[in-house]
Motif scaffolding. Structure first.
Motif, PDB file in Angstrom:
ATOM      1  N   GLY A  65       0.814  -1.208   0.000  1.00 21.94           N
ATOM      2  CA  GLY A  65       0.000   0.000   0.000  1.00 21.94           C
ATOM      3  C   GLY A  65       0.846   1.256   0.000  1.00 21.94           C
ATOM      4  N   VAL A  66       1.911   1.252   0.792  1.00 23.66           N
ATOM      5  CA  VAL A  66       2.824   2.399   0.822  1.00 23.66           C
ATOM      6  C   VAL A  66       3.456   2.605  -0.553  1.00 23.66           C
ATOM      7  CG1 VAL A  66       4.936   3.339   1.827  1.00 23.66           C
ATOM      8  CG2 VAL A  66       3.305   2.137   3.289  1.00 23.66           C
ATOM      9  N   LYS A  67       3.866   1.510  -1.180  1.00 25.58           N
ATOM     10  CA  LYS A  67       4.486   1.609  -2.507  1.00 25.58           C
ATOM     11  C   LYS A  67       3.527   2.229  -3.519  1.00 25.58           C
ATOM     12  CE  LYS A  67       7.493  -2.415  -1.886  1.00 25.58           C
ATOM     13  NZ  LYS A  67       7.759  -3.819  -2.284  1.00 25.58           N
ATOM     14  N   HIS A  94      -1.412   3.699   1.932  1.00 21.40           N
ATOM     15  CA  HIS A  94      -1.351   4.326   0.603  1.00 21.40           C
ATOM     16  C   HIS A  94      -1.161   5.839   0.738  1.00 21.40           C
ATOM     17  CE1 HIS A  94      -2.892   4.317  -3.753  1.00 21.40           C
ATOM     18  NE2 HIS A  94      -2.621   5.575  -3.465  1.00 21.40           N
ATOM     19  N   MET A  95      -1.956   6.469   1.597  1.00 22.27           N
ATOM     20  CA  MET A  95      -1.871   7.923   1.769  1.00 22.27           C
ATOM     21  C   MET A  95      -0.545   8.327   2.415  1.00 22.27           C
ATOM     22  SD  MET A  95      -4.507   8.790   0.262  1.00 22.27           S
ATOM     23  CE  MET A  95      -4.325  10.566   0.541  1.00 22.27           C
ATOM     24  N   THR A  96      -0.011   7.445   3.249  1.00 23.95           N
ATOM     25  CA  THR A  96       1.299   7.723   3.840  1.00 23.95           C
ATOM     26  C   THR A  96       2.373   7.726   2.758  1.00 23.95           C
ATOM     27  OG1 THR A  96       0.629   6.739   5.950  1.00 23.95           O
ATOM     28  CG2 THR A  96       2.986   6.931   5.531  1.00 23.95           C
ATOM     29  N   GLY A  97       2.271   6.789   1.813  1.00 25.17           N
ATOM     30  CA  GLY A  97       3.215   6.776   0.696  1.00 25.17           C
ATOM     31  C   GLY A  97       3.166   8.064  -0.102  1.00 25.17           C
ATOM     32  N   ARG A  98       1.976   8.551  -0.356  1.00 31.82           N
ATOM     33  CA  ARG A  98       1.840   9.844  -1.051  1.00 31.82           C
ATOM     34  C   ARG A  98       2.484  10.969  -0.242  1.00 31.82           C
ATOM     35  NH1 ARG A  98      -2.049  11.044  -4.912  1.00 31.82           N
ATOM     36  NH2 ARG A  98      -2.330  13.054  -3.870  1.00 31.82           N
TER      37      ARG A  98
END
Length: 584
Positions: free
Chosen positions: A78-80, A247-251
């Motif tokens: 998700g981070v990626k 996911h939002m942390t990756g952004r």
């Protein structure tokens, strides 16, 4: 010369062409740049991955030996996704994983080793920012300590708590109910068969303890300090919203690199004070003290044990085990940390967060959906429930107690000590029917500090003597230089400093001595004549070392005391100098 792959166009954006740390790894049209890009391409990365976009490290403590962190492999994906979406280049790397329930002699022995692993991995590899994926108790503080010593843009994603435990129609809380059931078996109130049957119902999904133990405490405090995104604390590990959070942390980490928003810009004196206040409000773990002190030493914030006294008058708002009756899943559905931060907003210090904005943004518009789980500030679950710091001739550099998990009348009294010199002596004798103790006895355990065990294990909440349990006793005063699990409860005085094995006054206590405690006045006194203590000191000898080789030997030789965070003396502070020497 800078390498830009086969692609053009990014040079038109000034923010994207600002020199990055990763440039000296992947941006040079020379032999060293060739080697690094070529070997990375063997994994299938295309040319344009090396066009100057920010390289983001994903520091992963996934391990099957750390069940709490077993979902981090999925969260990394998700981070990626978020990093690619925001125009970054994600690279996942492993570091040591510390499984609190699985490691001997204690995971705390290896927290500083994890911090070294994280620090040197970040320093040695060509990343511009880092996402820390942790969960189990020591992984989050260890990762933060290591990252702080390099000081790149950094953000945390926690693994999240397990689903509530279930057994025969009742909720089970990991750690907390284990202790209650073990005591019930000892008292003859629960069969061994029933005790064993609860085992499978306790841990129903991956994730950390679903009580407000150390793991969930640290996840809550990363949110209160603004070093993780809002809702990080309580979303269950298997909730799809935690993947969305990843996911939002990756952004966001890509944006942080563009903004040059480093960890030291977020982890400040104000954010530490917010963590201390929030820890009291949620009924958080006593272990937060030693971890926050260690992290402060890395970032250069002058935080002392005395600073935790600001939490003494903070009310308990969260009705979660071990200080209450609910679990982290319930806390999530009731509003989680945003709802708590809204209740204590008038106490929070202005502090920058990973969003770039003030901590106030973390509770803007937050609501509580269940007042039996999250109480209002004006009508709390318990008044003045924050951690108390105790001092006196038994703890010249301090000790701590958690009133919200203690029996109030036991916090203000004198008592006669019964001393166990080692954990082995305690285990061999605690259930003897002829043990000369009463409910008014103060149990004292030595040799469990940073050097003594070594590693400062979670054994401070000593088991109650079997003969007293059978009489209905469910709490006693217990004093040690060790720690206790965040899932534990009772009138337990911890982190006595200096520790016995380092020659602290605790080493001089003998069975029959009288001790005075007063949480209200912050007192922990050994009521023995000074002349007698001088004579005992003259006859005291330090115990022989448990380890004579490897990391453990180095640890014992360099570990600081609990009031300094139990970090290694040569790791305090940071080193942000660029790496200039090449390997080829």
């Amino acid at each position: 010369m800078e390498f830009s792959g086969n692609h053009v166009g990014r040079e038109g954006n000034a923010a994207l062409t600002r020199e990055r740390r990763s440039r000296s790894w992947y941006g040079m049209a020379d032999k060293d740049g060739f080697i690094r890009r070529s070997w990375m391409k063997s994994q299938g990365f295309p040319d344009h991955a090396f066009d100057g976009r920010p390289v983001i490290g994903i520091c992963n403590t996934w391990s099957e030996l750390t069940p709490c962190n077993s979902g981090l492999r999925d969260l990394a994906e998700g981070v990626k996704r978020g990093i690619w979406e925001a125009g970054g280049f994600p690279v996942e790397f492993p570091v040591m994983s510390l499984g609190e329930t699985q490691m001997k002699p204690t995971a705390m022995l290896f927290r500083n080793l994890l911090a070294m692993d994280v620090e040197e991995s970040i320093r040695a590899y060509g990343m511009d920012g880092v996402v820390l994926l942790g969960g189990c108790d020591k992984t989050t503080p260890g990762q933060l300590m290591g990252a702080a010593s390099v000081d790149l843009p950094t953000i945390v994603v926690s693994s999240g708590p397990m689903l509530n435990g279930k057994w025969k129609g009742r909720e089970l809380g990991s750690g907390t109910d284990v202790r209650k059931f073990a005591t019930a078996v000892k008292a003859g109130e629960m069969t061994l068969a029933d005790f064993m049957a609860t085992e499978s119902g306790m841990s129903r999904s991956r994730g950390v303890c679903m009580t407000m133990g150390t793991a969930s405490t640290m996840a809550s405090l990363t949110e209160a300090m603004g070093i993780a995104l809002p809702t990080n604390a309580a979303l269950p590990a298997v909730d799809a919203r935690r993947m969305a959070l990843a996911h939002m942390t990756g952004r966001r980490i890509v944006e942080m690199v563009e903004e040059d928003l480093k960890l030291s810009d977020v982890v400040t004196r104000a954010s530490f004070e917010n963590a201390i206040i929030a820890n009291a409000a949620v009924g958080g773990s006593t272990n937060a003290v030693v971890h926050l002190l260690a992290l402060a030493g890395r970032v250069g914030v002058d935080l002392e044990l005395a600073d935790f006294e600001i939490s003494g008058d903070i009310p308990l708002l969260v009705n979660c085990m071990p200080s209450g009756k609910y679990l982290m899943e319930d806390f999530c559905y009731a509003g989680g940390m945003p709802a708590v931060l809204a209740e204590i907003a008038h106490l929070l210090r202005p502090a920058r967060t990973v969003l770039g904005s003030d901590i106030a943004a973390y509770h803007e518009g937050a609501e509580c959906y269940n007042r039996d789980v999250i109480y209002a500030f004006d009508t709390p679950l318990q008044p003045a429930a924050g951690l108390r710091v105790l001092r006196g001739n038994l703890a010249p550099r301090g000790a701590i107690v958690k009133p919200s998990a203690a029996t109030g009348e036991l916090l203000e009294r004198d008592g006669e000590a019964f001393v166990f010199e080692t954990i082995e002596e305690l285990k061999a004798n605690i259930d003897r029917e002829d043990l000369p103790v009463t409910a008014d006895t103060f149990l004292v355990l030595k040799g469990c500090g940073p050097k003594g065990y070594p590693g400062m294990p979670e054994v401070g909440d000593m088991p109650l003597p079997a003969k007293l349990v059978k009489q209905g006793v469910r709490d006693m005063v217990r004093i040690s230089d060790g720690r206790m699990s965040g899932t534990a409860f009772g009138t337990v005085i911890l982190h006595v400093s200096p520790e016995a094995s380092d020659g602290g006054p605790l080493a001089l206590v003998r069975t029959g001595d009288r001790i005075r405690i007063s949480a209200r006045r912050g007192i922990l006194e050994l009521l023995v004549d000074d002349g007698e203590l001088v004579a005992r000191r003259a006859g005291w000898k330090p115990p022989p070392p448990h380890y004579t080789r490897g990391y453990a030997k180095m640890y014992v030789e360099h570990v600081l005391q609990a009031d300094q965070g139990a970090d290694l003396d040569f790791l305090v502070g940071k080193d942000t100098r660029p790496v200039t020497r090449e390997s080829h």
